[in-house]
Design an enzyme around this catalytic site. Structure first.
Site, PDB file in Angstrom:
ATOM      1  N   VAL A 137      53.196  32.469   5.223  1.00 46.37           N
ATOM      2  CA  VAL A 137      54.509  32.548   4.559  1.00 46.37           C
ATOM      3  C   VAL A 137      54.811  34.040   4.354  1.00 46.37           C
ATOM      4  O   VAL A 137      55.019  34.502   3.235  1.00 46.37           O
ATOM      5  CB  VAL A 137      54.539  31.751   3.239  1.00 46.37           C
ATOM      6  CG1 VAL A 137      54.608  30.266   3.521  1.00 46.37           C
ATOM      7  CG2 VAL A 137      53.336  32.066   2.350  1.00 46.37           C
ATOM      8  N   HIS A 138      54.832  34.771   5.468  1.00 45.81           N
ATOM      9  CA  HIS A 138      54.947  36.228   5.438  1.00 45.81           C
ATOM     10  C   HIS A 138      56.013  36.719   4.454  1.00 45.81           C
ATOM     11  O   HIS A 138      55.751  37.555   3.587  1.00 45.81           O
ATOM     12  CB  HIS A 138      55.320  36.754   6.832  1.00 45.81           C
ATOM     13  CG  HIS A 138      54.392  36.394   7.929  1.00 45.81           C
ATOM     14  ND1 HIS A 138      53.149  36.976   8.085  1.00 45.81           N
ATOM     15  CD2 HIS A 138      54.530  35.522   8.965  1.00 45.81           C
ATOM     16  CE1 HIS A 138      52.563  36.490   9.158  1.00 45.81           C
ATOM     17  NE2 HIS A 138      53.371  35.596   9.710  1.00 45.81           N
ATOM     18  N   ASP A 139      57.232  36.206   4.624  1.00 52.78           N
ATOM     19  CA  ASP A 139      58.367  36.753   3.875  1.00 52.78           C
ATOM     20  C   ASP A 139      58.291  36.413   2.394  1.00 52.78           C
ATOM     21  O   ASP A 139      58.747  37.196   1.548  1.00 52.78           O
ATOM     22  CB  ASP A 139      59.673  36.248   4.481  1.00 52.78           C
ATOM     23  CG  ASP A 139      59.874  36.742   5.904  1.00 52.78           C
ATOM     24  OD1 ASP A 139      59.308  37.795   6.248  1.00 52.78           O
ATOM     25  OD2 ASP A 139      60.580  36.071   6.674  1.00 52.78           O
ATOM     26  N   TYR A 184      51.417  28.051  14.029  1.00 47.34           N
ATOM     27  CA  TYR A 184      50.367  28.734  13.263  1.00 47.34           C
ATOM     28  C   TYR A 184      49.016  28.050  13.368  1.00 47.34           C
ATOM     29  O   TYR A 184      47.979  28.698  13.165  1.00 47.34           O
ATOM     30  CB  TYR A 184      50.810  28.951  11.817  1.00 47.34           C
ATOM     31  CG  TYR A 184      51.419  30.322  11.691  1.00 47.34           C
ATOM     32  CD1 TYR A 184      50.610  31.439  11.527  1.00 47.34           C
ATOM     33  CD2 TYR A 184      52.777  30.516  11.860  1.00 47.34           C
ATOM     34  CE1 TYR A 184      51.150  32.710  11.494  1.00 47.34           C
ATOM     35  CE2 TYR A 184      53.328  31.778  11.824  1.00 47.34           C
ATOM     36  CZ  TYR A 184      52.499  32.873  11.640  1.00 47.34           C
ATOM     37  OH  TYR A 184      53.030  34.136  11.629  1.00 47.34           O
ATOM     38  N   THR A 230      49.768  39.508   4.932  1.00 45.08           N
ATOM     39  CA  THR A 230      50.486  38.231   4.831  1.00 45.08           C
ATOM     40  C   THR A 230      49.768  37.114   5.578  1.00 45.08           C
ATOM     41  O   THR A 230      49.800  35.957   5.156  1.00 45.08           O
ATOM     42  CB  THR A 230      51.931  38.357   5.333  1.00 45.08           C
ATOM     43  OG1 THR A 230      51.942  38.776   6.704  1.00 45.08           O
ATOM     44  CG2 THR A 230      52.726  39.346   4.488  1.00 45.08           C
TER      45      THR A 230
END
Length: 312
Positions: free
Chosen positions: A240-242, A229, A195
């Site tokens: 935008v990991h999720d 970040y 991610t």
């Protein structure tokens, strides 16, 4: 035929982007959202989920509040990357919800939605895994009603909250171990190794912000997260990991996966919450879970942005 989807979340800026991606994707039917402690307090994660859904015009989706603490040991502290309210201090710029949280708790809502669904349901847990561990422990007969879990969490090569542990697993290692190691449910794990490689730059965010009123609101939630970040990445962008995990839930196979046996470190020490991945070619253990290891990174960023640009 659309895939029924439930998102278990702790909004969170990237969680807001993940909810928006689900709302913008015709392949899935977002049938429920459950909230959990994590990036901020459970009161704020629930409020944020309700506000984001109001922004997206999806107040038909029930939102149920879940676990306020880990299964066993208290969480030492919450994340600072998302700002004081979880949305860079701009949660109050989102629409005021016209409905409150569901009267049911998260585990009860999950149970009811699984029992009522005509097809097995995909669940995307993108926060600490406490609600999911409780569901699987309390209602083992519902395992067959779950198509798979698409989990955002863990780091194969290390963590972000400690040298060993990624935030979601670190928040509740015991729950993570029960879900990733002990549960008899198919799991696709989307770790931060991938991610972070999918991080988006400011030009990507500005294109979203200029696209529509909804895009502008989503972009407006990013200042604190983007500032954090910049330090984490060393360049002007954010992970935008999720949303990456939800992209896999929306379009299975958009991420490349390999199966590995895993464990989660639950001892008290510098490795607590760390993901242990057995990458040996001749592992002594069987089983395992699918771990996302690669993707067409530009294609993935383009897919997420393309979907978010359809929001008006």
């Amino acid at each position: 035929m659309t895939t029924p989807l439930i998102i278990d979340t702790d909004p969170g800026v990237d969680d807001a982007f993940a909810l928006a991606l689900a709302a913008a994707s015709p392949e899935v039917d977002l049938i429920g959202v459950t909230t959990v402690f994590g990036n901020v307090s459970p009161e704020l994660t629930t409020r944020n989920a309700l506000r984001v859904l109001a922004l997206l015009g999806r107040e038909d989706v029930p939102v149920a509040a879940g676990a306020a603490r880990p299964l066993v040991h208290p969480q030492p502290h919450v994340s600072s990357a998302h700002g004081s309210d979880g949305l860079s201090g701009f949660a109050d710029t989102l629409p005021e919800p016209t409905r409150g949280p569901d009267a049911r708790d998260a585990v009860t809502l999950l149970k009811d939605l699984l029992e009522a669904a005509e097809r097995p349901v995909t669940i995307a847990p993108i926060g600490p895994l406490t609600n999911i561990a409780l569901l699987l422990a309390a209602h083992p007969g519902l395992h067959r009603r779950i198509e798979r879990l698409v989990v955002m969490g863990g780091g194969v090569r290390g963590g972000n909250i400690t040298a060993a542990a990624e935030f979601n697993l670190w928040c509740d290692p015991e729950a993570a171990r029960r879900v990733l190691v002990d549960a008899e449910v198919p799991v696709t794990l989307v770790p931060m190794d991938l991610t972070r490689r999918c991080a988006v730059d400011v030009a990507w965010l500005e294109e979203l912000g200029a696209s529509s009123a909804v895009g502008a609101k989503l972009f407006g939630l990013t200042p604190d997260y983007l500032a954090a970040y910049r330090r984490f990445l060393g360049w002007d962008g954010m992970a935008v990991h999720d949303a990456v995990a939800v992209a896999e839930a929306v379009r299975p196979g958009i991420l490349q996966v390999r199966r590995f046996p895993v464990d989660v470190e639950c001892a008290f020490g510098p490795g607590r919450g760390g993901l242990l991945v057995d990458e040996r070619l001749e592992s002594a253990r069987g089983g395992g879970i699918d771990i996302a290891v690669d993707a067409d990174l530009d294609g993935l960023r383009g897919f997420i942005l393309e979907r978010l640009l359809t929001l008006v």
